[in-house]
Design a protein around this motif. Structure first.
Motif, PDB file in Angstrom:
ATOM      1  N   ARG A 177      -4.766 -23.395  42.402  1.00 48.18           N
ATOM      2  CA  ARG A 177      -5.402 -24.210  43.327  1.00 48.18           C
ATOM      3  C   ARG A 177      -4.336 -24.549  44.349  1.00 48.18           C
ATOM      4  NH1 ARG A 177      -9.236 -23.275  41.060  1.00 48.18           N
ATOM      5  NH2 ARG A 177     -10.820 -24.575  39.862  1.00 48.18           N
ATOM      6  N   PHE A 178      -4.851 -24.804  45.565  1.00 50.12           N
ATOM      7  CA  PHE A 178      -4.219 -25.249  46.606  1.00 50.12           C
ATOM      8  C   PHE A 178      -4.024 -26.668  46.862  1.00 50.12           C
ATOM      9  CE2 PHE A 178      -4.300 -20.843  48.027  1.00 50.12           C
ATOM     10  CZ  PHE A 178      -2.956 -20.772  48.681  1.00 50.12           C
ATOM     11  N   GLY A 179      -2.947 -27.457  46.803  1.00 48.64           N
ATOM     12  CA  GLY A 179      -2.913 -28.866  47.232  1.00 48.64           C
ATOM     13  C   GLY A 179      -2.953 -29.358  48.473  1.00 48.64           C
ATOM     14  N   PRO A 180      -3.281 -30.659  48.750  1.00 48.46           N
ATOM     15  CA  PRO A 180      -3.639 -31.213  50.033  1.00 48.46           C
ATOM     16  C   PRO A 180      -2.424 -30.908  51.135  1.00 48.46           C
ATOM     17  CG  PRO A 180      -3.111 -32.851  48.495  1.00 48.46           C
ATOM     18  CD  PRO A 180      -3.284 -31.702  47.803  1.00 48.46           C
ATOM     19  N   GLU A 181      -0.978 -30.846  50.533  1.00 46.71           N
ATOM     20  CA  GLU A 181      -0.102 -30.475  51.438  1.00 46.71           C
ATOM     21  C   GLU A 181      -0.084 -28.820  51.783  1.00 46.71           C
ATOM     22  OE1 GLU A 181      -0.136 -29.938  48.529  1.00 46.71           O
ATOM     23  OE2 GLU A 181       1.850 -29.934  47.562  1.00 46.71           O
ATOM     24  N   GLY A 182      -0.925 -27.947  51.276  1.00 47.36           N
ATOM     25  CA  GLY A 182      -0.937 -26.711  51.545  1.00 47.36           C
ATOM     26  C   GLY A 182      -0.371 -25.663  50.721  1.00 47.36           C
ATOM     27  N   ALA A 183       0.509 -26.246  49.520  1.00 40.77           N
ATOM     28  CA  ALA A 183       1.194 -25.700  48.523  1.00 40.77           C
ATOM     29  C   ALA A 183       0.094 -24.797  47.392  1.00 40.77           C
ATOM     30  CB  ALA A 183       2.165 -26.459  47.798  1.00 40.77           C
ATOM     31  N   LEU A 184       0.662 -23.921  46.941  1.00 42.39           N
ATOM     32  CA  LEU A 184       0.024 -23.125  46.061  1.00 42.39           C
ATOM     33  C   LEU A 184       0.545 -23.501  44.544  1.00 42.39           C
ATOM     34  CD1 LEU A 184      -1.823 -20.706  45.004  1.00 42.39           C
ATOM     35  CD2 LEU A 184       0.031 -19.236  45.392  1.00 42.39           C
ATOM     36  N   TRP A 185      -0.550 -23.946  43.687  1.00 38.94           N
ATOM     37  CA  TRP A 185      -0.319 -24.659  42.309  1.00 38.94           C
ATOM     38  C   TRP A 185      -0.642 -23.624  41.326  1.00 38.94           C
ATOM     39  CZ3 TRP A 185       1.844 -29.631  41.534  1.00 38.94           C
ATOM     40  CH2 TRP A 185       2.113 -30.472  42.865  1.00 38.94           C
ATOM     41  N   LEU A 186      -0.104 -23.485  40.268  1.00 39.69           N
ATOM     42  CA  LEU A 186      -0.492 -22.659  39.112  1.00 39.69           C
ATOM     43  C   LEU A 186      -0.113 -23.103  37.808  1.00 39.69           C
ATOM     44  CD1 LEU A 186      -1.538 -19.742  37.939  1.00 39.69           C
ATOM     45  CD2 LEU A 186       0.990 -18.961  38.221  1.00 39.69           C
ATOM     46  N   THR A 187      -1.072 -23.263  36.974  1.00 39.02           N
ATOM     47  CA  THR A 187      -0.908 -23.848  35.391  1.00 39.02           C
ATOM     48  C   THR A 187      -0.641 -22.830  34.436  1.00 39.02           C
ATOM     49  OG1 THR A 187      -3.059 -24.059  34.822  1.00 39.02           O
ATOM     50  CG2 THR A 187      -2.408 -25.705  36.141  1.00 39.02           C
ATOM     51  N   THR A 188       0.370 -23.178  33.487  1.00 38.20           N
ATOM     52  CA  THR A 188       0.412 -22.049  32.511  1.00 38.20           C
ATOM     53  C   THR A 188       0.662 -22.634  31.182  1.00 38.20           C
ATOM     54  OG1 THR A 188       3.049 -22.279  32.647  1.00 38.20           O
ATOM     55  CG2 THR A 188       1.734 -20.864  34.142  1.00 38.20           C
ATOM     56  N   GLY A 189       0.389 -21.900  30.223  1.00 43.90           N
ATOM     57  CA  GLY A 189       0.572 -22.360  28.556  1.00 43.90           C
ATOM     58  C   GLY A 189       1.486 -21.970  27.754  1.00 43.90           C
ATOM     59  N   ASP A 190       1.443 -22.458  26.454  1.00 47.22           N
ATOM     60  CA  ASP A 190       2.756 -22.305  25.524  1.00 47.22           C
ATOM     61  C   ASP A 190       2.645 -20.936  24.693  1.00 47.22           C
ATOM     62  OD1 ASP A 190       1.058 -22.885  23.356  1.00 47.22           O
ATOM     63  OD2 ASP A 190       2.207 -24.567  22.723  1.00 47.22           O
ATOM     64  N   ASN A 191       1.566 -20.450  24.837  1.00 43.61           N
ATOM     65  CA  ASN A 191       1.527 -18.947  24.090  1.00 43.61           C
ATOM     66  C   ASN A 191       1.543 -19.142  22.709  1.00 43.61           C
ATOM     67  OD1 ASN A 191       3.087 -16.616  26.459  1.00 43.61           O
ATOM     68  ND2 ASN A 191       1.394 -17.876  26.566  1.00 43.61           N
ATOM     69  N   HIS A 192       1.688 -20.303  22.028  1.00 45.87           N
ATOM     70  CA  HIS A 192       2.171 -20.775  20.634  1.00 45.87           C
ATOM     71  C   HIS A 192       3.392 -20.334  20.466  1.00 45.87           C
ATOM     72  CE1 HIS A 192      -2.576 -20.456  19.533  1.00 45.87           C
ATOM     73  NE2 HIS A 192      -2.264 -21.666  19.860  1.00 45.87           N
ATOM     74  N   ASN A 193       4.271 -20.396  21.329  1.00 48.99           N
ATOM     75  CA  ASN A 193       5.681 -20.159  21.280  1.00 48.99           C
ATOM     76  C   ASN A 193       6.528 -21.437  21.463  1.00 48.99           C
ATOM     77  OD1 ASN A 193       8.494 -19.337  21.734  1.00 48.99           O
ATOM     78  ND2 ASN A 193       7.962 -17.689  22.502  1.00 48.99           N
ATOM     79  N   GLU A 194       7.057 -21.764  20.288  1.00 52.07           N
ATOM     80  CA  GLU A 194       8.030 -23.097  20.215  1.00 52.07           C
ATOM     81  C   GLU A 194       8.882 -23.246  21.130  1.00 52.07           C
ATOM     82  OE1 GLU A 194      10.217 -20.163  17.777  1.00 52.07           O
ATOM     83  OE2 GLU A 194       8.135 -20.627  17.830  1.00 52.07           O
ATOM     84  N   GLU A 195       9.585 -22.112  21.773  1.00 54.55           N
ATOM     85  CA  GLU A 195      10.419 -22.282  22.807  1.00 54.55           C
ATOM     86  C   GLU A 195      10.348 -22.516  24.220  1.00 54.55           C
ATOM     87  OE1 GLU A 195      13.591 -22.290  21.866  1.00 54.55           O
ATOM     88  OE2 GLU A 195      13.484 -22.174  19.681  1.00 54.55           O
ATOM     89  N   ILE A 196       8.980 -22.103  24.645  1.00 55.80           N
ATOM     90  CA  ILE A 196       8.566 -22.117  25.929  1.00 55.80           C
ATOM     91  C   ILE A 196       8.396 -23.586  26.589  1.00 55.80           C
ATOM     92  CG2 ILE A 196       6.302 -21.559  27.442  1.00 55.80           C
ATOM     93  CD1 ILE A 196       6.098 -18.922  25.803  1.00 55.80           C
ATOM     94  N   PRO A 197       7.737 -24.564  25.883  1.00 50.82           N
ATOM     95  CA  PRO A 197       7.553 -25.766  26.800  1.00 50.82           C
ATOM     96  C   PRO A 197       8.632 -26.401  27.115  1.00 50.82           C
ATOM     97  CG  PRO A 197       6.197 -25.702  24.766  1.00 50.82           C
ATOM     98  CD  PRO A 197       7.210 -24.429  24.680  1.00 50.82           C
ATOM     99  N   GLN A 198       9.763 -26.447  26.403  1.00 48.33           N
ATOM    100  CA  GLN A 198      11.040 -27.046  26.995  1.00 48.33           C
ATOM    101  C   GLN A 198      12.223 -26.190  27.627  1.00 48.33           C
ATOM    102  OE1 GLN A 198      11.306 -30.538  27.248  1.00 48.33           O
ATOM    103  NE2 GLN A 198       9.008 -30.692  26.324  1.00 48.33           N
ATOM    104  N   SER A 199      11.684 -24.796  27.836  1.00 46.43           N
ATOM    105  CA  SER A 199      12.499 -23.772  28.130  1.00 46.43           C
ATOM    106  C   SER A 199      12.673 -23.971  29.796  1.00 46.43           C
ATOM    107  CB  SER A 199      12.188 -22.337  27.910  1.00 46.43           C
ATOM    108  OG  SER A 199      12.882 -21.617  28.605  1.00 46.43           O
ATOM    109  N   PRO A 200      13.904 -24.040  30.170  1.00 52.95           N
ATOM    110  CA  PRO A 200      14.167 -24.155  31.739  1.00 52.95           C
ATOM    111  C   PRO A 200      13.895 -22.790  32.339  1.00 52.95           C
ATOM    112  CG  PRO A 200      16.344 -23.749  30.664  1.00 52.95           C
ATOM    113  CD  PRO A 200      15.193 -23.754  29.543  1.00 52.95           C
ATOM    114  N   THR A 201      13.665 -21.450  31.807  1.00 51.90           N
ATOM    115  CA  THR A 201      13.534 -20.291  32.432  1.00 51.90           C
ATOM    116  C   THR A 201      12.328 -19.661  32.159  1.00 51.90           C
ATOM    117  OG1 THR A 201      14.843 -19.313  30.741  1.00 51.90           O
ATOM    118  CG2 THR A 201      16.002 -20.103  32.579  1.00 51.90           C
TER     119      THR A 201
END
Length: 427
Positions: A177-201
């Motif tokens: 989606r594009f937000g009201p300020e014109g930025a591009l937004w993308l949502t992602t998921g955890d793949n059932h991988n326990e390391e992903i949600p809190q991973s910084p990278t």
């Protein structure tokens, strides 16, 4: 104003009050709706995007991207893999499980640059990834060109054996989606991988805010060490994102495990509090170190006890996590897409948010397929939920994968069963 009560997450965690009614209320349904089937016979339609004249892009998860013109003409544009009937296709694109072609958006400056954006699963690398692609759409809406993969590092679940729940291709997020300020937004998921949600990278379990080249938005403020594209992290599988029409605030709808679908007002740099690793918040070891579905439904716990053991928002571990403003009374029913209703025709629902419920109960049992209308109020700068009402529909319910407001003010609903419906408030 309808009184609200604390959500069960607050009562269990003791650290935050979730001012939200738990389920759709029995309040009066304030609109009567006209109904039209816009498209039928589709194969898992996943998302839609509109121009002001009614031109509609839409994706089918295992087939590809097409466009429907205002006169009803449908033209295929870009296919998934070897799918027939498309003038061009991505040989690297594929469909597996929940993966495939997902979110789509028009550039806010489309009239000048002809750019569109599509999110899809790709086998260009090993392991595979999900990618956000940018295309140029020609003047007569018959061909796309200039594919540019502006984001190529969203993780993809390769094997069912990665952990004992779910199959390949699980939990990709996927809304663009594009937000009201014109930025591009993308949502992602955890793949059932326990390391992903809190991973910084690792860029799953995140909500990303970027420019149209895929670079980080200058105003993002993730914690130190995090990829600068990160707006928020610690999510499970966000498939709904919408922007409040008055305040511009970003709101997401998120799938729970066997409990606790959530709606959350995002805070720049915030943590959604999902952390399915073993030995977090007093948990013990879990199968293959993924606690996301523990304890399972055969162990005699009710949904509240499950939520205490494996919370969607883990306040015990992350007391500063973003509190959801709504939770589904301990149920997980597939809360998916989100959009805001706008226009006088919607009456009291003008400015309310709608969320699509795909209706997934314990063990995959269909239950509660519906559209909920979520009304907010502003409590000194904080959005709170005032009321939640189940929309009375002039059609059979289905797995509501995508809800998008059309330019004329009608609500378009794509359901997994193969239709795109148009719901218009009676004038």
């Amino acid at each position: 104003m309808t009184p609200t009560r604390p959500g069960f997450g607050a009562l269990l965690a003791g650290t935050a009050i979730l001012a939200a009614p738990a389920l759709a209320q029995d309040g009066m349904n304030t609109t009567s709706l006209q109904h039209e089937i816009v498209l039928d016979g589709l194969e898992n339609p996943w998302d839609m995007a509109f121009l002001d004249d009614g031109t509609m892009l839409f994706t089918e998860k295992c087939k590809g991207l097409s466009v429907r013109m205002p006169d009803g003409t449908v033209t295929p544009l870009y296919g998934v893999g070897e799918t027939e009937g498309y003038p061009a296709s991505g040989s690297d694109l594929f469909c597996e499980g929940q993966g495939g072609m997902m979110g789509v958006a028009f550039d806010p400056d489309f009239a000048d640059n002809r750019r569109i954006y599509v999110y899809a699963s790709s086998e260009m690398s090993d392991p595979h990834t999900n990618r956000l692609m940018r295309f140029t759409l020609n003047d007569d809406f018959t061909e796309v060109s200039d594919r540019t993969d502006i984001v190529d590092d969203i993780p993809y679940k390769m094997e069912a054996s990665d952990h004992p729940f779910g199959g390949p291709g699980a939990h990709n997020g996927g809304r663009v989606r594009f937000g009201p300020e014109g930025a591009l937004w993308l949502t992602t998921g955890d793949n059932h991988n326990e390391e992903i949600p809190q991973s910084p990278t690792m860029m799953g379990s995140k909500v990303l805010r970027m420019d149209t080249d895929g670079a980080a938005h200058a105003d993002n403020t993730p914690p130190d060490g995090f990829d600068p594209r990160t707006y928020t992290f610690g999510h499970r599988n966000v498939q709904g994102i919408a922007f409040h029409p008055e305040t511009g605030q970003t709101i997401v709808a998120e799938h729970g495990p066997w409990h606790s679908d959530e709606i959350t007002v995002l805070v720049n740099g915030g943590n959604g509090g999902w952390d399915p690793r073993s030995n977090m918040a007093g948990r013990g070891d879990c199968p293959d170190d993924y606690c996301g579905y523990m304890p399972n439904q055969n162990e005699g716990m009710n949904r509240y006890e499950r939520a205490a053991f494996m919370p969607m928002t883990d306040f015990a571990t992350y007391p500063d996590a973003m509190p959801p403003v709504w939770e589904n009374n301990g149920w997980s029913q597939g809360t998916s897409s989100a959009a805001f209703l706008e226009g006088e025709g919607w009456g009291e629902w003008d400015g309310a948010m709608v969320v699509g419920i795909m209706g997934i109960g314990f063990g995959g049992t269909p239950i509660g397929q519906r559209i909920d209308v979520v009304e907010f109020y502003d409590d000194d700068g904080t959005l709170m939920v005032e009321d939640v009402t189940e929309m009375t529909l002039p059609m059979e319910s289905g797995r509501f994968r995508s809800l998008v407001l059309g330019p004329e003010g009608s609500l378009y609903a794509a359901v997994d069963e193969g239709q795109i419906h148009k719901l218009t408030p009676a004038r």
